[in-house]
Scaffold this active site. Structure first.
Site, PDB file in Angstrom:
ATOM      1  N   ARG A 179       0.842  -1.197   0.000  1.00 42.66           N
ATOM      2  CA  ARG A 179       0.000   0.000   0.000  1.00 42.66           C
ATOM      3  C   ARG A 179       0.874   1.241   0.000  1.00 42.66           C
ATOM      4  O   ARG A 179       1.892   1.302   0.700  1.00 42.66           O
ATOM      5  CB  ARG A 179      -0.899   0.018   1.229  1.00 42.66           C
ATOM      6  CG  ARG A 179      -1.662   1.347   1.428  1.00 42.66           C
ATOM      7  CD  ARG A 179      -2.389   1.372   2.759  1.00 42.66           C
ATOM      8  NE  ARG A 179      -3.057   2.631   3.004  1.00 42.66           N
ATOM      9  CZ  ARG A 179      -2.683   3.544   3.915  1.00 42.66           C
ATOM     10  NH1 ARG A 179      -1.601   3.334   4.668  1.00 42.66           N
ATOM     11  NH2 ARG A 179      -3.361   4.664   4.091  1.00 42.66           N
ATOM     12  N   ARG A 193      -6.467  17.550   5.608  1.00 44.70           N
ATOM     13  CA  ARG A 193      -5.195  17.333   6.284  1.00 44.70           C
ATOM     14  C   ARG A 193      -4.443  18.642   6.435  1.00 44.70           C
ATOM     15  O   ARG A 193      -4.675  19.595   5.691  1.00 44.70           O
ATOM     16  CB  ARG A 193      -4.308  16.360   5.485  1.00 44.70           C
ATOM     17  CG  ARG A 193      -4.806  14.933   5.468  1.00 44.70           C
ATOM     18  CD  ARG A 193      -3.851  14.042   4.693  1.00 44.70           C
ATOM     19  NE  ARG A 193      -4.298  12.654   4.666  1.00 44.70           N
ATOM     20  CZ  ARG A 193      -3.969  11.737   5.555  1.00 44.70           C
ATOM     21  NH1 ARG A 193      -3.174  12.077   6.572  1.00 44.70           N
ATOM     22  NH2 ARG A 193      -4.415  10.507   5.465  1.00 44.70           N
ATOM     23  N   LYS A 196     -13.478   3.113   1.478  1.00 38.19           N
ATOM     24  CA  LYS A 196     -13.162   3.215   2.904  1.00 38.19           C
ATOM     25  C   LYS A 196     -14.400   3.701   3.667  1.00 38.19           C
ATOM     26  O   LYS A 196     -14.901   4.795   3.405  1.00 38.19           O
ATOM     27  CB  LYS A 196     -11.984   4.160   3.104  1.00 38.19           C
ATOM     28  CG  LYS A 196     -10.710   3.679   2.416  1.00 38.19           C
ATOM     29  CD  LYS A 196      -9.620   4.726   2.409  1.00 38.19           C
ATOM     30  CE  LYS A 196      -9.065   4.992   3.778  1.00 38.19           C
ATOM     31  NZ  LYS A 196      -7.903   5.920   3.710  1.00 38.19           N
ATOM     32  N   THR A 240      -5.762   0.257  10.647  1.00 36.00           N
ATOM     33  CA  THR A 240      -5.464   1.252  11.679  1.00 36.00           C
ATOM     34  C   THR A 240      -5.043   0.616  13.003  1.00 36.00           C
ATOM     35  O   THR A 240      -5.825  -0.074  13.668  1.00 36.00           O
ATOM     36  CB  THR A 240      -6.628   2.221  11.949  1.00 36.00           C
ATOM     37  OG1 THR A 240      -7.145   2.707  10.712  1.00 36.00           O
ATOM     38  CG2 THR A 240      -6.162   3.402  12.786  1.00 36.00           C
TER      39      THR A 240
END
Length: 478
Positions: free
Chosen positions: A32, A69, A210, A268
């Site tokens: 990834r 972000r 996601k 995660t």
């Protein structure tokens, strides 16, 4: 070898050939890349490195999408509880006085009293006031606000576009670079998935949706139907919904993915402590174990392999944990026909034959990947060999649990002789041996009804003798 796919994020700790080979030997089956970090030149070079080093390894490029972000900062501010910071949409700042964020309407959507989270919820702020492009906040936690860290405002709809200009740029790059999957952030509808699919305009890269906020949970069924793969991003999910509910939401998402026969990646902080420590905590081991028992198709490492001190050890440890978890899952798993799948579902039929006959391997002849995906979700212990004619699709099938994709351009999947020709080529390449009893599966179309599919058991040695296969001739043909 365990069937659960291990996705490892590549970064400064692992972006070299020797480490990539070591990660693969330890159990990495998908690489990834996090599109929110580094520039496109780095990603292009790293994709080329992976292709040169591990040509058959699928690559997942996670694109930023609608995720907000901080930008790359020259100075990353450290603060205590009660300190003031300024977030801004003025990108000329470098973090020394104000911290820029990458969404130009961020300031216009906020008001005093709104809570803002950063870095997967580890940092918390409250808006004091908004002035022009500046959002003045008060820190509720001590810490450091670093470059390219996620910003969450769960109580407000920030009104972002479904597909951003950055998405378009990254999708174009993903197509040009030839990656196998793109991960899409904050997917909340089938419409979002189809908008990305229309941008891709081809069979690959495939889409990893996601699920990481309430909108995704509210429209889980339609997302599961529309996407190719689901990822549970537990970092954003815990901030956008409720951290106390994350494990429950994980079970719900996995169940939806299983219902529609879609692989699901759990991500995660699986072994977060291994960023700095050679050993995981017992809680982390328990978390990974339960994820596999719940039915995760894949588990993903992020910082552990991208920037951690022990990337290879983290992959090896994860492989060990999922292997043990799978033994327990297979020993206690009910037959699919008695569970969610319909009695005549291709998955249930494959599972019934694999559990009752002395089958050693499954060979799936697949054109689109539909049959390969369904068989991989059948909760069987035998290794799966997925045969196809499209090289990019075949490589992508290596993400499917327990599946090895084999590219055989000389075999016409639709022909009556496809099964025999595929087995001869697999025999020549040593993917199957004379001792193998193989279940050959061919889905006539994209329909889960097993009665519309072809399933046949074959003793490879007996077929080789009947067909008078010559190993030298078969190897030359292959």
């Amino acid at each position: 070898m365990a069937k659960t796919t291990i996705v490892a994020t590549i970064g400064p700790a692992s972006d070299n050939a020797s480490t990539l080979l070591a990660l693969h030997a330890a159990g990495m089956t998908v690489a990834r890349l996090n599109g929110s970090h580094n520039n496109l030149d780095w990603h292009e070079a790293t994709i080329a490195l992976i292709r040169d080093t591990l040509p058959g390894l699928p690559i997942l490029l996670d694109i930023p999408g609608r995720k907000i972000r901080t930008i790359q900062l020259r100075e990353e501010p450290t603060f205590n509880v009660g300190d003031h910071l300024i977030l801004t949409t003025d990108l000329s700042h470098d973090g020394s006085e104000k911290v820029p964020v990458n969404y130009d309407q961020f300031h216009s959507r906020l008001r005093a009293g709104v809570r803002i989270y950063a870095d997967d919820g580890t940092l918390s702020f409250v808006v004091e006031n908004v002035s022009g492009k500046d959002v003045r906040v008060v820190a509720e936690t001590a810490g450091t606000l670093k470059s390219r860290k996620g910003i969450n405002v769960p109580e407000i709809d920030l009104g972002q576009e479904l597909v951003t200009p950055r998405d378009r740029e990254m999708i174009a790059f993903a197509r040009q670079a030839g990656v196998d999957f793109v991960g899409i952030s904050f997917v909340e509808s089938a419409r979002h998935v189809e908008a990305i699919r229309s941008l891709i305009g081809a069979a690959t890269p495939q889409i990893v949706a996601k699920v990481e906020n309430q909108g995704g949970l509210d429209h889980l069924d339609e997302i599961a139907r529309a996407t190719d793969v689901i990822m549970i991003d537990r970092g954003d999910l815990s901030v956008e919904t409720s951290i106390d509910h994350v494990s429950i939401y994980q079970k719900r998402i996995i169940a939806a993915a299983q219902q529609y026969g879609k692989p699901v990646i759990v991500a995660t902080e699986l072994l977060h402590s291994m960023i700095e420590s050679p050993l995981p905590t017992k809680a982390e081991i328990s978390d990974v174990t339960n994820s596999v028992i719940d039915g995760a198709s894949a588990v993903m490492l992020s910082g552990e392999t991208a920037v951690g001190r022990f990337p290879v050890e983290a992959v090896a440890r994860l492989r060990s944990i999922v292997t043990l978890a799978e033994i327990h899952r297979h020993a206690s798993a009910p037959a699919l026909a008695n569970a969610a799948a319909a009695h005549n579902d291709l998955r249930a039929a494959t599972q019934a034959l694999a559990r009752t006959l002395p089958i050693s391997k499954i060979v799936v002849l697949s054109r689109t990947g539909y049959a390969a995906r369904l068989v991989s979700m059948a909760q069987i212990q035998q290794p799966i060999i997925a045969v196809g004619n499209d090289a990019a699709l075949v490589r992508a099938w290596n993400l499917l649990p327990g599946t090895v994709g084999v590219y055989l351009p000389q075999v016409d999947i639709a022909s009556d002789s496809a099964g025999t020709l595929a087995l001869e080529a697999l025999w020549a390449s040593a993917h199957v041996t004379p001792d193998d009893v193989v279940l050959v599966v061919l889905a006539a179309n994209n329909d889960a009804d097993a009665s519309l599919s072809f399933l046949q058991t074959v003793r490879v040695g007996q077929l080789a003798e009947q067909q008078a296969w010559s190993l030298a001739e078969s190897q030359e043909a292959a």
